[in-house]
Design a protein around this motif. Sequence first.
Motif, mmCIF file in Angstrom:
data_model
loop_
_atom_site.group_PDB
_atom_site.id
_atom_site.type_symbol
_atom_site.label_atom_id
_atom_site.label_comp_id
_atom_site.label_asym_id
_atom_site.label_seq_id
_atom_site.Cartn_x
_atom_site.Cartn_y
_atom_site.Cartn_z
ATOM 1 N N ALA A 282 79.456 18.884 61.303
ATOM 2 C CA ALA A 282 79.720 19.687 62.494
ATOM 3 C C ALA A 282 80.266 21.062 62.122
ATOM 4 O O ALA A 282 80.944 21.237 61.110
ATOM 5 N N GLU A 283 79.965 22.032 62.970
ATOM 6 C CA GLU A 283 80.454 23.405 62.797
ATOM 7 C C GLU A 283 81.292 23.859 63.986
ATOM 8 O O GLU A 283 82.223 24.640 63.820
ATOM 9 N N ARG A 284 80.950 23.368 65.183
ATOM 10 C CA ARG A 284 81.688 23.726 66.398
ATOM 11 C C ARG A 284 82.005 22.433 67.147
ATOM 12 O O ARG A 284 81.104 21.663 67.473
ATOM 13 N N VAL A 285 83.282 22.226 67.426
ATOM 14 C CA VAL A 285 83.745 20.943 67.955
ATOM 15 C C VAL A 285 84.556 21.149 69.223
ATOM 16 O O VAL A 285 85.462 21.989 69.255
ATOM 17 N N LEU A 286 84.235 20.370 70.248
ATOM 18 C CA LEU A 286 85.027 20.337 71.475
ATOM 19 C C LEU A 286 85.832 19.049 71.468
ATOM 20 O O LEU A 286 85.274 17.962 71.319
ATOM 21 N N LEU A 287 87.148 19.165 71.626
ATOM 22 C CA LEU A 287 88.030 18.003 71.604
ATOM 23 C C LEU A 287 88.646 17.790 72.987
ATOM 24 O O LEU A 287 89.235 18.699 73.563
ATOM 25 N N ASP A 288 88.478 16.574 73.501
ATOM 26 C CA ASP A 288 88.987 16.179 74.812
ATOM 27 C C ASP A 288 90.345 15.518 74.626
ATOM 28 O O ASP A 288 90.458 14.499 73.944
ATOM 29 N N LEU A 289 91.385 16.092 75.230
ATOM 30 C CA LEU A 289 92.746 15.568 75.146
ATOM 31 C C LEU A 289 93.193 15.097 76.528
ATOM 32 O O LEU A 289 93.749 15.874 77.307
ATOM 33 N N PRO A 290 92.928 13.835 76.898
ATOM 34 C CA PRO A 290 93.429 13.329 78.180
ATOM 35 C C PRO A 290 94.959 13.193 78.127
ATOM 36 O O PRO A 290 95.506 12.666 77.162
ATOM 37 N N VAL A 291 95.620 13.632 79.171
ATOM 38 C CA VAL A 291 97.085 13.605 79.227
ATOM 39 C C VAL A 291 97.532 12.774 80.422
ATOM 40 O O VAL A 291 97.101 13.012 81.557
ATOM 41 N N GLY A 292 98.385 11.788 80.159
ATOM 42 C CA GLY A 292 98.898 10.958 81.238
ATOM 43 C C GLY A 292 99.977 10.035 80.718
ATOM 44 O O GLY A 292 100.087 9.810 79.507
ATOM 45 N N GLN A 316 91.210 26.408 58.962
ATOM 46 C CA GLN A 316 91.298 26.420 57.499
ATOM 47 C C GLN A 316 90.086 25.755 56.844
ATOM 48 O O GLN A 316 89.728 26.098 55.715
ATOM 49 N N LEU A 317 89.448 24.852 57.560
ATOM 50 C CA LEU A 317 88.318 24.119 57.012
ATOM 51 C C LEU A 317 86.972 24.648 57.492
ATOM 52 O O LEU A 317 85.927 24.040 57.244
ATOM 53 N N GLY A 318 86.988 25.765 58.200
ATOM 54 C CA GLY A 318 85.745 26.379 58.642
ATOM 55 C C GLY A 318 85.162 25.797 59.904
ATOM 56 O O GLY A 318 83.976 26.010 60.203
ATOM 57 N N LEU A 319 85.962 25.061 60.675
ATOM 58 C CA LEU A 319 85.507 24.484 61.932
ATOM 59 C C LEU A 319 85.967 25.340 63.108
ATOM 60 O O LEU A 319 87.134 25.730 63.174
ATOM 61 N N GLU A 320 85.064 25.601 64.030
ATOM 62 C CA GLU A 320 85.449 26.240 65.290
ATOM 63 C C GLU A 320 85.838 25.131 66.263
ATOM 64 O O GLU A 320 85.019 24.283 66.607
ATOM 65 N N VAL A 321 87.089 25.127 66.690
ATOM 66 C CA VAL A 321 87.614 24.044 67.518
ATOM 67 C C VAL A 321 87.990 24.577 68.895
ATOM 68 O O VAL A 321 88.730 25.558 69.012
ATOM 69 N N ASP A 322 87.460 23.925 69.929
ATOM 70 C CA ASP A 322 87.847 24.232 71.305
ATOM 71 C C ASP A 322 88.506 22.987 71.884
ATOM 72 O O ASP A 322 88.160 21.853 71.519
ATOM 73 N N ILE A 323 89.465 23.176 72.762
ATOM 74 C CA ILE A 323 90.251 22.073 73.311
ATOM 75 C C ILE A 323 90.082 22.012 74.825
ATOM 76 O O ILE A 323 90.198 23.033 75.509
#
Length: 507
Positions: A282-292, A316-323
């Motif tokens: 993967a190069e671009r990652v969307l991370l789902d953070l459910p909060v409850g 630092q590892l070359g990943l584009e991360v969206d939250i």
Amino acid sequence: MTAATLRLRPLGIDGGHEHAVYVNAGCHVCRAEGYEAQTRLTVAANGRSLVATLHMVHGDLLGLGEAALSLAAQHALELRAGEPLSLSHLPVLRSESALRAKIYGQRLDEDQFAGLVADAVSGRLSDLHLAALVSACAGDKLDLAESLALTRAMVQAGERLSWSRHPVMDKHCVGGLPGNRTTPIVVAIAAAAGLLMPKTSSRAITSPAGTADTMEVLAPVELDSAAIRRVVERTGGCVVWGGAMRLSPADDVLIRIERPLGLDSDGLMVASILSKKLAAGAERVLLDLPVGPTAKVRDAAGAGRLAARLRAVGQQLGLEVDIAVTDGRQPVGRGIGPALEARDVLQVLRGEPTAPADLRERALLLAGRILEMGGAAATGLGLVRATELLDGGQAWQRFQAICEAQGGMRTLPRAPLTETMTAPAPGRVSAIDNRVLARIAKLAGAPQSPAAGLDLHVRLDDAVEAGQPLYTLHAEAPGELRYALAYARENLTAIALGEPTCPAPSC
């Protein structure tokens, strides 16, 4: 290291994942080599070897020149009855010094983490070692540099996929929310939009279903690297079980210990998530953070800390991360359990009127973010484009193509036994406990029985009458249904009812 030879006598002992070897307590090998119960040994046969824990058998179940293996070890060595196997002492583990250092609160560097991860993956670390490691890293005991070092070590310990098309998209949820099965829908939409999304997913460990368990009732998921490449090149996406390959194998080892202990750690979670994304290419990652309050991430402050570390390590590892921080106060969809969650996914993809609105809405939100990240939609228009692809049927067509490429779409199983839990009094749904509902579904047989689980009939703030259905249990065996019902009746606050709202203006 000297090795002593014994002959295999299969006893059919299922120890789960554990590699174990059993010998007679009076065996000459044990006396000569000084082996004791719980000694970690190297067991070799047929040109293969593994590390196993020694168990002593008192009595005549095994002869003095015989040994038995746990089923996992016997299958790994491809050994048959009467064939020879050899036992030898395990070399001294250099990583034990690093483990002791971490237990006493010292910081570890990349080389120390690499040694620990290598020994964990090879089976040289026992479950006791692994439990100590997880405990030493729990809470806030890993700083940012250590999270980065551990992530790198976990990636390097396994295979890593690479792709000729770019960008390579991925999406992951940190978990803790039953029924949150958006991944198959998101992958179908992204692939229909022309993006590349090779999704490797996990099986459940203590939850009622993982994404791989849910997908497996729809299509095969145990594909090797070559098969995954064929599927992705043909369709643009896949949803497969990551454990069928050596993609960050240390993650499966650590999670198996971490989850039953209930030890959450931002540092370990970051390494777990990002190592698998990197290993899958993967190069671009969307991370789902459910909060409850009963989700894995309990509050906004915790979500902020976790998001910051994910972004920092990813950069630092070359990943584009969206939250994406999402609502984790209640389960998503109606079904909790592999087949029931798969049914919800199909209803959304097919555009059926009965499809769970919250699952559809959440999947579209995440898919829209993926489309924008991947350049398949302009900024701010991802949700619109994702909705077009879902409502126009392109996502459903692409999902069918993915299932066929993975080995063929399957018919959903149905549980023969059901029992409905009803509201004991009128009221309004004031809280839903994700953990208790997940436990009930698991007691009903999920995920080992794919059709088992529960169907949720109410949502937060719904008004209910006495006797109205709250959820329905699904089970394949009477005993499992009884266990689940007993626990459900002891935990009636799994769906908490507050005071009902009076409908009359004069109240």
